[in-house]
Design an enzyme around this catalytic site. Structure first.
Site, PDB file in Angstrom:
ATOM      1  N   GLY A  17       5.814 -11.896  -8.467  1.00  0.00           N
ATOM      2  CA  GLY A  17       5.089 -10.715  -8.009  1.00  0.00           C
ATOM      3  C   GLY A  17       3.605 -11.008  -7.924  1.00  0.00           C
ATOM      4  N   ALA A  18       3.092 -11.123  -6.703  1.00  0.00           N
ATOM      5  CA  ALA A  18       1.678 -11.445  -6.512  1.00  0.00           C
ATOM      6  C   ALA A  18       0.868 -10.205  -6.161  1.00  0.00           C
ATOM      7  CB  ALA A  18       1.516 -12.514  -5.425  1.00  0.00           C
ATOM      8  N   SER A  20      -1.315  -6.741  -7.788  1.00  0.00           N
ATOM      9  CA  SER A  20      -2.535  -6.710  -8.592  1.00  0.00           C
ATOM     10  C   SER A  20      -2.297  -7.139 -10.030  1.00  0.00           C
ATOM     11  CB  SER A  20      -3.160  -5.315  -8.553  1.00  0.00           C
ATOM     12  OG  SER A  20      -2.250  -4.329  -9.016  1.00  0.00           O
ATOM     13  N   VAL A  21      -1.174  -6.728 -10.638  1.00  0.00           N
ATOM     14  CA  VAL A  21      -0.909  -7.106 -12.025  1.00  0.00           C
ATOM     15  C   VAL A  21      -0.606  -8.601 -12.121  1.00  0.00           C
ATOM     16  CG1 VAL A  21       0.657  -6.832 -13.992  1.00  0.00           C
ATOM     17  CG2 VAL A  21      -0.145  -4.823 -12.744  1.00  0.00           C
ATOM     18  N   GLY A  22       0.231  -9.103 -11.224  1.00  0.00           N
ATOM     19  CA  GLY A  22       0.578 -10.523 -11.257  1.00  0.00           C
ATOM     20  C   GLY A  22      -0.613 -11.428 -11.064  1.00  0.00           C
ATOM     21  N   ASP A  42       6.351 -14.644  -4.509  1.00  0.00           N
ATOM     22  CA  ASP A  42       6.274 -13.320  -3.903  1.00  0.00           C
ATOM     23  C   ASP A  42       6.990 -13.362  -2.563  1.00  0.00           C
ATOM     24  OD1 ASP A  42       4.430 -10.647  -4.407  1.00  0.00           O
ATOM     25  OD2 ASP A  42       4.855 -10.976  -2.282  1.00  0.00           O
ATOM     26  N   ARG A  94       6.770   6.826 -14.841  1.00  0.00           N
ATOM     27  CA  ARG A  94       7.319   5.478 -14.750  1.00  0.00           C
ATOM     28  C   ARG A  94       8.809   5.513 -14.445  1.00  0.00           C
ATOM     29  NH1 ARG A  94       3.718   5.675 -19.116  1.00  0.00           N
ATOM     30  NH2 ARG A  94       1.904   4.306 -18.897  1.00  0.00           N
ATOM     31  N   ASN A 126       7.674  -1.471 -14.300  1.00  0.00           N
ATOM     32  CA  ASN A 126       8.105  -0.171 -14.841  1.00  0.00           C
ATOM     33  C   ASN A 126       9.315   0.391 -14.100  1.00  0.00           C
ATOM     34  OD1 ASN A 126       6.349   0.465 -17.030  1.00  0.00           O
ATOM     35  ND2 ASN A 126       4.675   0.661 -15.557  1.00  0.00           N
ATOM     36  N   ASP A 154       0.000   0.431 -24.813  1.00  0.00           N
ATOM     37  CA  ASP A 154      -0.291   1.731 -25.434  1.00  0.00           C
ATOM     38  C   ASP A 154      -0.938   1.548 -26.801  1.00  0.00           C
ATOM     39  OD1 ASP A 154       1.189   3.452 -23.398  1.00  0.00           O
ATOM     40  OD2 ASP A 154       2.759   2.099 -24.061  1.00  0.00           O
ATOM     41  N   ARG A 157      -4.535   0.786 -26.225  1.00  0.00           N
ATOM     42  CA  ARG A 157      -5.259   2.009 -25.855  1.00  0.00           C
ATOM     43  C   ARG A 157      -5.452   2.919 -27.064  1.00  0.00           C
ATOM     44  NH1 ARG A 157      -1.451   2.632 -20.544  1.00  0.00           N
ATOM     45  NH2 ARG A 157      -2.800   1.550 -19.051  1.00  0.00           N
ATOM     46  N   HIS A 181       7.618   3.036 -23.515  1.00  0.00           N
ATOM     47  CA  HIS A 181       6.348   2.913 -22.796  1.00  0.00           C
ATOM     48  C   HIS A 181       6.349   4.020 -21.742  1.00  0.00           C
ATOM     49  CE1 HIS A 181       2.853   1.404 -20.793  1.00  0.00           C
ATOM     50  NE2 HIS A 181       3.513   1.043 -19.702  1.00  0.00           N
TER      51      HIS A 181
END
Length: 316
Positions: A17-18, A20-22, A42, A94, A126, A154, A157, A181
């Site tokens: 997965g490319a 934003s998170v990856g 990806d 989620r 998610n 979490d 945070r 989560h």
């Protein structure tokens, strides 16, 4: 060169997965010097190549290689991180993502398992608890080698919120979020400490007000943080990427760190479900060696959280 790089030659991390998170995870890995070979997979290979070209300029300073790959490149990976999937949109929970992302996992997880039967899967997509369970079933891996990022984000945070309230650095706040989560997550107030003291005792010693309403507001902001960030910027990526790197670090370095991550097991009497609890992480995976001493209310809330996840698992 990051200080750990000399000790981690030959470490391969694959990110599926490319988005934003990856990509942010790949960048954070580069900065930490935790891997010498980072592979992005990806479906949009042109986009992935553009990200790799950009990341390679950062890799120049980090002494690591970043490249586009396919599932065959999972072979020999210390860990495979799954960030692929439909992202949460403003107004969505989620759990709203479950059917689309479960179908995606039915495609990608067996391909990872075929090419990397000894790797550790780290799931960030998610709903992460449901998909951690799915990854365990679809891969056939033992539970310790399928780890969801879970409430590690979490918990981070939560400590940030409590640190602001008490006026101390979040690293000096020892408090965790367990369970889902998501919306049924729960703060473990009974075990939260600062300077080795329970919060009420710390307040008494430090002359700080102990206000239960303010503390509950800290927990509420923790639970709602992702919704607010997504409403404002459309996604979350920096926080979760930093958490993923901290999950990967003890796996890569075999350092027995304890983090709240999601793993399949039995929780509060609910069997075959994935929820987050403190686990010891090392190169063999995630292990729940020490049960938490929860009070009766927390046990009930944990059961409620586990049952809510179990209901979704049974529906897919």
């Amino acid at each position: 060169m990051p200080p750990q790089s000399a000790h981690l030659k030959g470490i391969k991390i694959v990110i599926v997965g490319a988005g934003s998170v990856g990509v942010t995870t790949a960048y954070a890995l580069l900065l930490e010097g935790l891997a010498s070979d980072i592979v992005l997979i990806d479906i949009d290979q042109n986009r992935a190549m553009g990200e790799v070209m950009d990341l390679s300029h950062a890799a120049h300073f980090a002494q690591a290689r970043v490249r586009v790959g396919d599932y065959e490149d999972c072979a020999g990976a210390a860990a495979v991180v799954i960030t692929a999937g439909v992202n949460q949109k403003p107004g969505q929970t989620r759990m709203d993502l479950v059917k689309t992302n479960y179908a995606l996992f039915q495609d990608i997880v067996p391909r990872i398992a075929k090419n990397a039967p000894d790797t550790i899967l780290v799931v960030a997509t998610n709903p992460v608890d449901v998909l951690t369970h799915a990854a365990h079933k679809l891969s056939g891996f033992p539970v310790e080698r399928v780890i969801g990022s879970g409430t590690a984000m979490d918990t981070t945070r939560f400590r940030h919120e409590l640190g602001r309230y008490f006026g101390v650095h979040p690293r000096n706040v020892h408090a965790i979020i367990i369970g889902e989560h998501g919306d049924t997550q729960l703060p473990v107030w009974s075990l939260a400490t600062i300077s080795g003291m329970r919060l009420k005792d710390y307040c008494a010693q430090a002359g700080h007000p102990y206000n239960e309403e303010e503390l509950e507001a800290c927990a509420r902001r923790t639970k709602e943080a992702a919704y607010e960030i997504i409403q404002r910027k459309g996604k979350t990526n920096y926080g979760v990427a930093s958490v993923l790197v901290h999950v990967l670090e003890p796996i890569i370095t075999d350092s027995d760190a304890i983090m709240t991550v999601s793993r399949v097991g039995t929780y509060a009497g609910v069997q075959d479900v994935a929820v987050s609890m403190p686990c010891k992480l090392n190169r063999r995976g995630a292990y729940q060696d020490v049960p938490l001493l929860l009070n009766e209310k927390e046990q009930d809330l944990l059961k409620k959280s586990a049952l809510s996840i179990k209901k979704v698992i049974d529906s897919v």
